[in-house]
Every structure is written in C-alpha cells, then in structure tokens.
Write a protein that holds these residues in place. Structure first.
Motif, short mmCIF file in Angstrom:
data_model
loop_
_atom_site.label_atom_id
_atom_site.label_comp_id
_atom_site.label_asym_id
_atom_site.label_seq_id
_atom_site.Cartn_x
_atom_site.Cartn_y
_atom_site.Cartn_z
N VAL A 10 1.02 -1.29 0.31
CA VAL A 10 0.38 -0.34 -0.25
C VAL A 10 1.16 1.40 -0.24
CG1 VAL A 10 -1.82 1.11 1.21
CG2 VAL A 10 -2.03 -0.74 0.98
N VAL A 11 1.60 1.02 0.76
CA VAL A 11 2.29 2.28 1.28
C VAL A 11 3.70 2.82 -0.70
CG1 VAL A 11 4.44 2.87 2.47
CG2 VAL A 11 3.40 2.22 2.98
N ALA A 12 3.63 1.70 -0.86
CA ALA A 12 4.64 2.20 -2.58
C ALA A 12 3.61 2.57 -3.57
CB ALA A 12 5.27 0.37 -2.74
N ALA A 13 2.19 1.37 -3.56
CA ALA A 13 1.81 2.08 -4.51
C ALA A 13 1.34 3.99 -4.39
CB ALA A 13 0.10 1.02 -4.24
N PHE A 14 0.88 4.23 -3.13
CA PHE A 14 0.82 5.57 -2.56
C PHE A 14 1.77 6.47 -2.85
CE2 PHE A 14 -3.14 3.64 -1.00
CZ PHE A 14 -3.77 4.93 -0.98
N TYR A 15 2.97 5.82 -2.78
CA TYR A 15 4.45 6.33 -3.07
C TYR A 15 4.48 6.74 -4.57
CZ TYR A 15 8.88 7.85 -3.78
OH TYR A 15 10.27 8.77 -4.15
N PHE A 16 4.66 5.98 -5.55
CA PHE A 16 4.12 6.32 -6.51
C PHE A 16 3.01 6.64 -7.75
CE2 PHE A 16 1.49 4.48 -10.74
CZ PHE A 16 3.18 4.39 -11.36
N ILE A 17 2.02 7.16 -6.76
CA ILE A 17 0.95 7.71 -7.17
C ILE A 17 1.56 9.35 -6.60
CG2 ILE A 17 -1.64 9.18 -6.57
CD1 ILE A 17 -2.34 5.40 -5.90
N TYR A 18 1.78 9.63 -5.81
CA TYR A 18 2.38 10.97 -5.02
C TYR A 18 3.41 11.14 -6.32
CZ TYR A 18 6.01 13.93 -3.43
OH TYR A 18 6.75 15.14 -3.01
N SER A 19 4.65 10.44 -6.65
CA SER A 19 5.93 10.26 -7.69
C SER A 19 5.86 10.64 -9.12
CB SER A 19 6.80 9.61 -7.87
OG SER A 19 7.15 9.22 -6.44
#
Length: 310
Positions: A10-19
């Motif tokens: 979940v953290v990786a997915a949200f970081y991807f969206i943020y990036s």
C-alpha cells in the motif's frame, strides 16, 4: 510477516501515485491544476459523469473477472471486486502492471493458481484484441488524413527481430524445456477448450464495453477542455494512441508516460497543445487507476490467504 507485506504494498502504491503526480517533469501538479481551472468547463455535473464512467469501466472489468474465474470456481461479485481492485493496488508500481497476475493468483489455493494466471492472461489478451481491432481502423483513418511520420522501417526491423528471437528460443528449448512443460501446455489447451462459448462471449462483450467507455471518457475530456474537432477525428486519434502505447516495447514503470508521449505526438498533429494533452492523460490515469487503487488499498490490507480444506 503478511501484515508487513500488505502495508509495504500500500505504501509503495501511494508513493508511486505521489511520484507520478508531484515529481512529473513533463507536467507539474501546479500546471495540471491550472489547466483544469483555465482550460476546462468542469462543473459538479461533469465531474459526476466522469466518475460514473470510471465506475462503469471497473464494473465491467469486475464482471469480466467474475466470468473468467467461474470456469474454475464460483465467486461472488464482491469477491471479484476485492480481487480486481486489490490486485490493481498491489501491481500499480510494477512494469506494465505485470504483478497483477501474481496478485490475483494469491487469492486462490496453489492447485488453482496456474489456471487463474492463465485466465488473467486470456482476459488481457481479449482486451488487447478489442484495442487492436479498433486501433487498426483508427490508425488507417488517422494515417490517411494526417500522414504521421512513423518510422515504419524501424517498426518492421523490430518486429522481425522479435520474430527471429522467438524462433531461436523455440528451437533452443524445444527438446529440453518444451518437453518438460509439454504436459502443462496440453493441460492448459484442454482447459481452454472446456471454456464455454457463453463465457468467451461475455468476456469479449465486457472488454468491448470497457473500451467504448474509456475512449468516450477521453473524448469527453477533450470537449471539456474546449478542443474543437469532429467526433470521428478525435476517436481515430484516441484509438491510435491506445494501440500504439500498447505495442511499444517498454521497461518503464511509468506506462502513463508512454501514453502521454504518444498522445502528445498524435494530438499535436491535430493542433492540440502538449500541456492540455498531458493534463487529459493524467486526469484519465487519476480516474481509472488512482481512485480504484485507493479503494483497492483497503482490500489489500484485508487480504488473507485462502484456507485449505481438510
């Protein structure tokens, strides 16, 4: 351990969206918001329509997955929703969302996983088939009217190279790996033959409806941004964009960048500014991937391995 993995996904997915939204060199988030304000005709009603189209898009994707899985085991619609959205979140940051195959397979017992991955491939191939059919027609129409400067020699060389490599691989492994996998291949072919025509027609219909929905959604955004072009011209460019961005070989994680680059070139030939095209592509990504991923994060956190029957 499982809890840590789920939180990490979940953290990786949200970081991807943020990036993608805040570290995009081609279109800053501030410029994206300014374009939405200055160049579009958004209202509460138009936003509702856009979100409804995204919900409809994923509704048919979930129906397609439920139909595919029914060839192995019966699942409820809510289970298909959990698997589809959860797998989207878990695979969002993987190249070309390849992680979707493994993520969906994890919802099933080990003896079903190969078939589940194969069904996922079958569903994606059907969607790609619809994209190819409409995209080919659109490409012919668009090429006739706008003469895009495509590197046809390069495309031919690339396709020939892929074909030669494929033949060499088959020749190299046909007496070793292929023989070892023969039983698995035969079982998969037998499995495909047992899929009823009714299921195949359902999957094809859902794929067609999804294609019509997200291409119309793109066209609707063009209208909202005040782009003046005929429906036929716009849809031909949209069809070209989806087929070209689908067949371009890539190891990029950010497949949305590929779509953006193709869209910028194609719509640039029609006279649409790069900033507006990138804004529309980004908004499409938010509607059809970011929002479902936010919902999918809940399903990732609730995931449990299937229980084996004693």
């Amino acid at each position: 351990m499982l809890v840590l993995i789920k939180i990490s996904l979940v953290v990786a997915a949200f970081y991807f969206i943020y990036s993608r939204l805040f570290q995009n060199k081609d279109l800053s988030f501030v410029e994206f918001i300014q374009n939405l304000i200055n160049y579009s005709s958004f209202s509460t009603n138009t936003v509702v329509v856009l979100v409804f189209l995204s919900i409809l898009n994923w509704f048919f994707e979930i129906n397609k997955w439920q139909a595919l899985v029914s060839t192995v085991t019966e699942i409820l619609w809510v289970e298909a929703k959990s698997q589809s959205l959860g797998a989207l979140t878990a695979s969002l940051f993987t190249p070309n969302r390849i992680g979707d195959y493994g993520a969906k397979a994890m919802y099933y017992l080990p003896q079903y996983r190969k078939k589940i991955m194969f069904l996922n491939l079958l569903g994606n191939c059907t969607q790609m088939g619809i994209t190819t059919i409409f995209g080919t027609v659109g490409l012919i129409y668009f090429a006739h009217h706008h003469q895009p400067q495509l590197n046809y020699v390069g495309i031919l060389i690339w396709l020939s190279g892929i074909g030669i490599i494929g033949l060499l691989l088959v020749w190299t492994f046909k007496t070793t790996w292929l023989n070892k996998q023969a039983n698995t291949i035969y079982r998969l072919f037998g499995f495909v033959k047992r899929i009823s025509n009714k299921i195949i027609l359902k999957v094809a219909l859902y794929s067609l409806l999804r294609y019509l929905i997200f291409t119309f959604q793109f066209y609707y955004l063009l209208v909202l941004f005040g782009i003046d072009m005929s429906y036929l011209e716009a849809m031909s460019a949209i069809a070209c964009m989806y087929i070209l961005s689908s067949i371009i070989p890539s190891i990029f994680i950010f497949d949305v960048i590929i779509k953006g680059g193709v869209a910028v070139y194609l719509f640039g030939l029609i006279g649409v500014s790069e900033s507006i095209v990138l804004s529309i592509v980004t908004f499409m990504w938010i509607l059809n991937f970011v929002l479902p991923s936010v919902i999918g994060s809940y399903h990732v956190l609730k995931f449990k391995f299937p229980k084996t029957t004693s």
